[in-house]
Enzyme design. Structure first.
Site, PDB file in Angstrom:
ATOM      1  CG  HIS A 161      -5.889  -0.369   4.538  1.00 17.57           C
ATOM      2  ND1 HIS A 161      -5.826  -1.521   3.801  1.00 17.57           N
ATOM      3  CD2 HIS A 161      -6.992  -0.478   5.325  1.00 17.57           C
ATOM      4  CE1 HIS A 161      -6.833  -2.308   4.136  1.00 17.57           C
ATOM      5  NE2 HIS A 161      -7.561  -1.696   5.054  1.00 17.57           N
ATOM      6  CD  GLU A 198      -2.400  -0.698   2.546  1.00 19.98           C
ATOM      7  OE1 GLU A 198      -3.000  -0.470   1.473  1.00 19.98           O
ATOM      8  OE2 GLU A 198      -2.732  -1.629   3.305  1.00 19.98           O
ATOM      9  CG  HIS A 255      -5.387  -1.845  -0.809  1.00 22.24           C
ATOM     10  ND1 HIS A 255      -5.816  -1.802   0.497  1.00 22.24           N
ATOM     11  CD2 HIS A 255      -6.458  -1.517  -1.562  1.00 22.24           C
ATOM     12  CE1 HIS A 255      -7.105  -1.472   0.531  1.00 22.24           C
ATOM     13  NE2 HIS A 255      -7.508  -1.291  -0.714  1.00 22.24           N
ATOM     14  CD  GLU A 279      -2.937  -5.749  -1.383  1.00 23.02           C
ATOM     15  OE1 GLU A 279      -2.058  -4.919  -1.029  1.00 23.02           O
ATOM     16  OE2 GLU A 279      -3.960  -5.978  -0.713  1.00 23.02           O
TER      17      GLU A 279
END
Length: 422
Positions: free
Chosen positions: A173, A176, A305, A381
């Site tokens: 992504h 990020e 992420h 994350e």
């Protein structure tokens, strides 16, 4: 004539640089709101706000009893707040001026590679090349090229034959930035740290790292739009603002593809999963690279992420279906969380992503587990829990790297105890 040609070339470069600088979106006085959704009525109303007010949702919208962050420009803030109050949706402003926060992390293009600032793609790749040239136990390859032709680079660290491998990937992504910053921090520690435990882990295990899965999107976030998430392939659709670009590549893997997720069917939304699975050249090349190794060689697959401080396990497509060795993976994830906690007190929550967040399908970790049979896979994350979110200040990069490295040490030890590497 040669002098004239040189002057023309220099002028062209200057014009291009100026054009790029002018193209870069600014977010002066843009606010980031956190809205608290308590019930289905509020959820339905919240989902529709973007249809008549220009806002930028920062998350997929799942269920109620949770909060969501939204970026809103100054000309739409009053109307946005009026709508939230009309539906009794509580909210707070967590970032008053997004551009001011971004300016705090502005990078110096002449700075050396470090982990106290966010760097552009060229700086990251130059550092990777330098490491590859300096260490003969690194096997460095370009596994393919992005839609716009940029290389996707890999580094394989192997000091001993017969080792099993841990696979790490970052920045699928684009927005990020903490992802590739953390992945390169880990790689730097594996290569250059004098930490005895880390060096043991580099002797006993191979490490395969792809720090930048989405180079086109990443460059776009630096040069044009900081909020960009997807890759940059034109997807064949358009809306009132023009052609629509990109696929959310972490929704495009062929494992329960399109089974769940918000916004996955809207080609102009941030989470569009594509018309079919496996349409994006970047993830096809990533899959081919993973598949190029012997079966049972890669025993752990970790995708990095932002944000929320989670260790998300398979599966994403369901909140009632779990992998056969889910309890084992939970114990390994717990070890990561315990190791990461000791550094700065950052708490990581762990469990199946469909259970902790909301069902969403087509992610890399689920493909790695469900198709490639890698026995431990997860999405990590990173920081934080929503104070800065995707815009984590650069002065936290090193702390994130430290806590994640400590978490990794604990994870590998526990995974070995659980027989993952047998």
């Amino acid at each position: 004539m040669k002098v004239l040609a040189l002057l023309v070339a220099l002028l062209s470069l200057l014009v291009l640089a100026t054009a790029r600088k002018q193209m870069a979106a600014r977010y002066d006085n843009f606010k980031v709101y956190k809205a608290f959704i308590n019930d289905n009525e509020q959820l339905d109303a919240f989902k529709k706000i973007h249809q008549y007010i220009h806002i930028h949702m920062l998350h997929d919208i799942g269920g109620f009893n949770r909060s969501y962050e939204v970026v809103v420009g100054p000309e739409h803030q009053h109307r946005f707040e009026v709508n939230l109050r009309f539906f009794d949706i509580e909210f707070e402003i967590i970032i008053e001026d997004l551009q001011a926060l971004l300016d705090e992390s502005a990078y110096d293009p002449d700075a050396e590679m470090d982990w106290v600032t966010y760097h552009p793609l060229d700086k990251i790749y130059d550092w990777v090349d330098e490491q590859c040239a300096a260490h003969d136990y690194l096997d460095c390859k370009v596994i393919g090229h992005s839609y716009e032709g940029r290389p996707i680079k890999s580094i394989r660290l192997s000091k001993r034959e017969g080792n099993k491998a841990i696979f790490i990937e970052g920045n699928i992504h684009a927005m990020e930035w903490i992802s590739s910053a953390t992945v390169t921090y880990i790689l730097n520690q594996l290569i250059n740290s004098n930490d005895a435990e880390l060096q043991r882990l580099t002797e006993e295990y191979d490490w395969i790292v792809v720090p930048m899965v989405n180079p086109d999107g990443f460059v776009y976030t630096h040069e044009v739009e900081r909020l960009w998430r997807k890759n940059r392939r034109p997807n064949g659709y358009s809306n009132s603002s023009g052609p629509c670009y990109g696929i959310d590549m972490n929704r495009n893997f062929d494992f329960h593809w399109s089974g769940a997720g918000w916004g996955i069917e809207d080609p102009c939304d941030h989470w569009f999963n594509g018309e079919q699975p496996n349409t994006e050249i970047e993830i096809l090349q990533l899959q081919d690279f993973v598949s190029s190794f012997d079966e049972d060689y890669i025993r752990a697959y970790m995708a990095f992420h932002a944000y929320g401080q989670y260790i998300l396990l398979p599966y994403g497509h369901s909140n009632t279906e779990f992998p056969p060795n889910y309890d084992q993976m939970m114990r390994i994830a717990a070890a990561f969380a315990e190791g990461a906690l000791d550094s700065f007190g950052s708490e990581f929550t762990y469990g199946a992503s469909g259970l902790l967040n909301y069902p969403v399908s087509g992610a890399a970790k689920d493909w790695a587990y469900g198709v490639k049979n890698i026995p431990f896979t997860c999405t990590v994350e990173l920081r934080d829990k929503g104070t800065f979110g995707f815009f984590l200040p650069a002065n936290q990069i090193t702390e994130v790297g430290v806590e994640v490295t400590e978490g990794l040490k604990s994870l590998i030890v526990k995974a070995a105890e659980e027989g993952i590497f047998d």
